[in-house]
Design a protein around this motif. Structure first.
Motif, PDB file in Angstrom:
ATOM      1  N   PHE A 131       0.834  -1.197   0.000  1.00  0.00           N
ATOM      2  CA  PHE A 131       0.000   0.000   0.000  1.00  0.00           C
ATOM      3  C   PHE A 131       0.873   1.252   0.000  1.00  0.00           C
ATOM      4  CE2 PHE A 131      -2.817  -3.213   1.879  1.00  0.00           C
ATOM      5  CZ  PHE A 131      -3.956  -3.038   1.106  1.00  0.00           C
ATOM      6  N   ARG A 132       1.899   1.249   0.843  1.00  0.00           N
ATOM      7  CA  ARG A 132       2.789   2.411   0.897  1.00  0.00           C
ATOM      8  C   ARG A 132       3.620   2.531  -0.373  1.00  0.00           C
ATOM      9  NH1 ARG A 132       4.999   2.198   7.216  1.00  0.00           N
ATOM     10  NH2 ARG A 132       3.007   1.591   8.148  1.00  0.00           N
TER      11      ARG A 132
ATOM     12  N   GLY B  69      -0.319  -1.388 -11.246  1.00  0.00           N
ATOM     13  CA  GLY B  69       1.079  -1.771 -11.409  1.00  0.00           C
ATOM     14  C   GLY B  69       1.846  -1.686 -10.109  1.00  0.00           C
ATOM     15  N   GLY B  70       1.493  -0.685  -9.276  1.00  0.00           N
ATOM     16  CA  GLY B  70       2.117  -0.600  -7.954  1.00  0.00           C
ATOM     17  C   GLY B  70       1.803  -1.805  -7.091  1.00  0.00           C
ATOM     18  N   PHE B  71       0.552  -2.263  -7.148  1.00  0.00           N
ATOM     19  CA  PHE B  71       0.187  -3.449  -6.372  1.00  0.00           C
ATOM     20  C   PHE B  71       0.828  -4.713  -6.938  1.00  0.00           C
ATOM     21  CE2 PHE B  71      -3.296  -0.724  -4.805  1.00  0.00           C
ATOM     22  CZ  PHE B  71      -3.173  -0.974  -3.446  1.00  0.00           C
ATOM     23  N   VAL B  72       0.925  -4.794  -8.275  1.00  0.00           N
ATOM     24  CA  VAL B  72       1.622  -5.937  -8.883  1.00  0.00           C
ATOM     25  C   VAL B  72       3.060  -6.000  -8.388  1.00  0.00           C
ATOM     26  CG1 VAL B  72       2.539  -6.855 -11.049  1.00  0.00           C
ATOM     27  CG2 VAL B  72       0.166  -6.084 -10.939  1.00  0.00           C
ATOM     28  N   ALA B  73       3.728  -4.836  -8.372  1.00  0.00           N
ATOM     29  CA  ALA B  73       5.116  -4.794  -7.901  1.00  0.00           C
ATOM     30  C   ALA B  73       5.198  -5.074  -6.411  1.00  0.00           C
ATOM     31  CB  ALA B  73       5.712  -3.416  -8.214  1.00  0.00           C
ATOM     32  N   GLY B  74       4.234  -4.530  -5.657  1.00  0.00           N
ATOM     33  CA  GLY B  74       4.298  -4.650  -4.201  1.00  0.00           C
ATOM     34  C   GLY B  74       4.154  -6.067  -3.694  1.00  0.00           C
TER      35      GLY B  74
ATOM     36  N   ASN C 264      -9.039  -9.808  -2.139  1.00  0.00           N
ATOM     37  CA  ASN C 264      -8.451 -10.322  -3.378  1.00  0.00           C
ATOM     38  C   ASN C 264      -7.865  -9.212  -4.242  1.00  0.00           C
ATOM     39  OD1 ASN C 264      -9.192 -13.385  -3.583  1.00  0.00           O
ATOM     40  ND2 ASN C 264     -11.058 -12.376  -2.829  1.00  0.00           N
ATOM     41  N   PHE C 265      -8.465  -8.030  -4.175  1.00  0.00           N
ATOM     42  CA  PHE C 265      -8.012  -6.932  -5.022  1.00  0.00           C
ATOM     43  C   PHE C 265      -6.704  -6.303  -4.535  1.00  0.00           C
ATOM     44  CE2 PHE C 265     -12.560  -7.326  -5.671  1.00  0.00           C
ATOM     45  CZ  PHE C 265     -12.642  -7.313  -7.055  1.00  0.00           C
ATOM     46  N   PHE C 266      -6.252  -6.699  -3.362  1.00  0.00           N
ATOM     47  CA  PHE C 266      -5.026  -6.116  -2.801  1.00  0.00           C
ATOM     48  C   PHE C 266      -3.978  -7.160  -2.415  1.00  0.00           C
ATOM     49  CE2 PHE C 266      -8.673  -3.419  -1.619  1.00  0.00           C
ATOM     50  CZ  PHE C 266      -8.351  -2.284  -2.335  1.00  0.00           C
TER      51      PHE C 266
ATOM     52  N   ALA D 104      -3.375 -13.443  -8.311  1.00  0.00           N
ATOM     53  CA  ALA D 104      -4.191 -13.678  -9.506  1.00  0.00           C
ATOM     54  C   ALA D 104      -5.073 -12.470  -9.797  1.00  0.00           C
ATOM     55  CB  ALA D 104      -5.041 -14.928  -9.318  1.00  0.00           C
ATOM     56  N   THR D 105      -5.742 -11.952  -8.781  1.00  0.00           N
ATOM     57  CA  THR D 105      -6.658 -10.834  -8.976  1.00  0.00           C
ATOM     58  C   THR D 105      -5.917  -9.560  -9.345  1.00  0.00           C
ATOM     59  OG1 THR D 105      -7.977 -11.844  -7.227  1.00  0.00           O
ATOM     60  CG2 THR D 105      -8.647  -9.664  -7.974  1.00  0.00           C
ATOM     61  N   VAL D 106      -4.837  -9.282  -8.637  1.00  0.00           N
ATOM     62  CA  VAL D 106      -4.072  -8.057  -8.883  1.00  0.00           C
ATOM     63  C   VAL D 106      -3.492  -8.057 -10.298  1.00  0.00           C
ATOM     64  CG1 VAL D 106      -1.983  -6.802  -8.203  1.00  0.00           C
ATOM     65  CG2 VAL D 106      -3.570  -7.622  -6.459  1.00  0.00           C
ATOM     66  N   GLN D 107      -2.936  -9.200 -10.716  1.00  0.00           N
ATOM     67  CA  GLN D 107      -2.386  -9.248 -12.072  1.00  0.00           C
ATOM     68  C   GLN D 107      -3.497  -9.203 -13.122  1.00  0.00           C
ATOM     69  OE1 GLN D 107      -0.233 -12.307 -14.953  1.00  0.00           O
ATOM     70  NE2 GLN D 107       0.858 -12.186 -13.008  1.00  0.00           N
ATOM     71  N   PHE D 108      -4.624  -9.857 -12.835  1.00  0.00           N
ATOM     72  CA  PHE D 108      -5.745  -9.837 -13.771  1.00  0.00           C
ATOM     73  C   PHE D 108      -6.242  -8.407 -13.971  1.00  0.00           C
ATOM     74  CE2 PHE D 108     -10.323  -9.970 -14.667  1.00  0.00           C
ATOM     75  CZ  PHE D 108     -10.333 -10.751 -15.812  1.00  0.00           C
ATOM     76  N   ASP D 109      -6.359  -7.636 -12.889  1.00  0.00           N
ATOM     77  CA  ASP D 109      -6.797  -6.239 -12.989  1.00  0.00           C
ATOM     78  C   ASP D 109      -5.835  -5.438 -13.868  1.00  0.00           C
ATOM     79  OD1 ASP D 109      -8.927  -6.788 -11.382  1.00  0.00           O
ATOM     80  OD2 ASP D 109      -8.044  -5.940  -9.559  1.00  0.00           O
ATOM     81  N   HIS D 110      -4.548  -5.674 -13.697  1.00  0.00           N
ATOM     82  CA  HIS D 110      -3.546  -4.954 -14.480  1.00  0.00           C
ATOM     83  C   HIS D 110      -3.640  -5.344 -15.958  1.00  0.00           C
ATOM     84  CE1 HIS D 110      -0.076  -2.370 -14.711  1.00  0.00           C
ATOM     85  NE2 HIS D 110       0.659  -3.312 -15.288  1.00  0.00           N
ATOM     86  N   ARG D 111      -3.795  -6.630 -16.216  1.00  0.00           N
ATOM     87  CA  ARG D 111      -3.940  -7.089 -17.601  1.00  0.00           C
ATOM     88  C   ARG D 111      -5.205  -6.515 -18.232  1.00  0.00           C
ATOM     89  NH1 ARG D 111      -2.073 -13.086 -19.096  1.00  0.00           N
ATOM     90  NH2 ARG D 111      -0.318 -13.415 -17.680  1.00  0.00           N
TER      91      ARG D 111
END
Length: 380
Positions: free
Chosen positions: A193-194, A251-256, A287-289, A293-300
């Motif tokens: 988150f940060r 993308g920040g959440f994907v990286a995090g 799931n969104f955070f 699977a969810t975080v990458q799916f949202d980014h895609r």
């Protein structure tokens, strides 16, 4: 021989004051409207070029920050010393002291136990240069800002706006340390988150600098409302910009949570359009955070939307009378999005190597810049 002497000034009567001599080049009252306008235009361009240079430094900061994250260097400096920390360790004793502090962190105990001093220096320098670049940006911003304000090159409203950008830069430094602190307690990873807030704030600062610079270079004329046919185009461009912002946040959440290390296939996610694990956590909103699977799916999903909307914008723009600047901006946005999608796929398929990951983060800034440029040009 003859002696040449300058004529002496006439004696002043008692109580009279000597007249001041004004250089015509310094007397604004002696300048015509065209000369005054030219001087103001030069000052405006100087401020705009300075802001664009600062935006370029923020771009470099984002790239270096990406490398710092990808090389797991962000937790190598365990103190926030905005002034004293400008100098790195210079002696062997100072290096030993800095390394000893790092050995007390959970990252060393749980991940890098047994790391040598030389290996530690490898991660230290990336974090050090990241912080140093932040200090450089602060100086490059505040010193010219003070000069522009003192010499009245900018008006009060613009000065306050620029001061607000500087405050955002200070908050960004504080947010960076707040992020690092989260990885120095128990978990050797910073809070995602940060990290996302830190990344998003960098893009916000970049946007403020770029938008202000564009406003100075291309001031809007109240009488020029643009073609009515371009109104839907402007709406679409703003939707695309919002989608780019969504991509930055996701993308920040994907990286995090390092979601790029999973589902390294394309276009399917391990053989699925929608991975079955997408809602495996309870309660559902987690799931969104927290769910890779969810975080990458949202980014895609955002990438697929951009892959459709940006070409659509380009095709619709061909049917509308636009300024050359708007057409060039839309073409640059098209090219930047195409490059970013290609980089994103390559980064995913190779499980996020440092070079590709840093390039993907850097090109995200260019996509964002192009989207803002399109919106500004379409407003003419």
């Amino acid at each position: 021989m003859f002696e040449c002497t300058a004529p002496r000034p006439a004696a002043r009567a008692p109580g009279t004051k000597e007249a001041k001599i004004h250089s015509p080049s310094l007397d604004r009252s002696a300048l015509g409207p065209a000369q005054l306008a030219a001087g103001e235009a030069r000052s405006t361009r100087a401020v705009a070029v300075w802001l664009l240079a600062c935006a370029a430094l923020v771009f470099a900061m984002v790239v270096v920050g990406g490398v710092t994250r990808l090389t797991h260097s962000g937790l190598s400096i365990v103190e926030w010393q905005p002034i004293v920390g400008t100098l790195p360790p210079l002696t062997d004793a100072q290096w030993q002291e800095t390394f000893a502090k790092y050995r007390e962190t959970p990252e060393y105990r749980l991940v890098n136990r047994g790391m040598s001093l030389e290996a530690f220096k490898g991660i230290f320098w990336w974090e050090y240069f990241h912080r140093l670049l932040g200090r450089v940006i602060g100086l490059v911003f505040i010193v010219p800002l003070a000069w522009f304000a003192l010499t009245r090159r900018i008006d009060r409203a613009l000065a306050l706006r620029l001061l607000g950008i500087f405050v955002l830069g200070g908050l960004q430094g504080a947010m960076g340390w707040y992020m690092v602190k989260s990885g120095l307690v128990d978990d050797p990873r910073v809070s995602h988150f940060r990290l996302t807030a830190h990344l998003s704030l960098a893009f916000l600062i970049f946007a403020a600098m770029l938008w202000t610079a564009l406003g100075l270079l291309y001031p809007r004329r109240p009488e020029a409302r643009g073609a009515a046919a371009a109104v839907p185009l402007r709406r679409l461009a703003w939707w695309i910009t919002g989608l780019v912002a969504w991509m930055i946040v996701t993308g920040g959440f994907v990286a995090g949570i390092r979601a790029g290390k999973a589902y390294n296939t394309f276009p399917l996610m391990n053989g699925h359009v929608v991975p079955p694990e997408i809602l495996m956590l309870e309660p559902w909103w987690k799931n969104f955070f927290y769910n890779m699977a969810t975080v990458q799916f949202d980014h895609r999903l955002g990438a697929w939307a951009l892959a459709f909307l940006v070409p659509w914008l380009w095709l619709r723009a061909r049917r509308v009378a636009l300024t050359p600047r708007a057409r060039v901006s839309i073409a640059l946005l098209f090219a930047a999005v195409a490059a970013q999608i290609a980089l994103g796929i390559a980064t995913l398929l190779h499980a996020v190597p440092v070079a590709l990951g840093a390039a993907h983060q850097g090109v995200a800034v260019l996509v964002f810049a192009a989207a803002l440029a399109v919106n500004h040009a379409l407003a003419d």
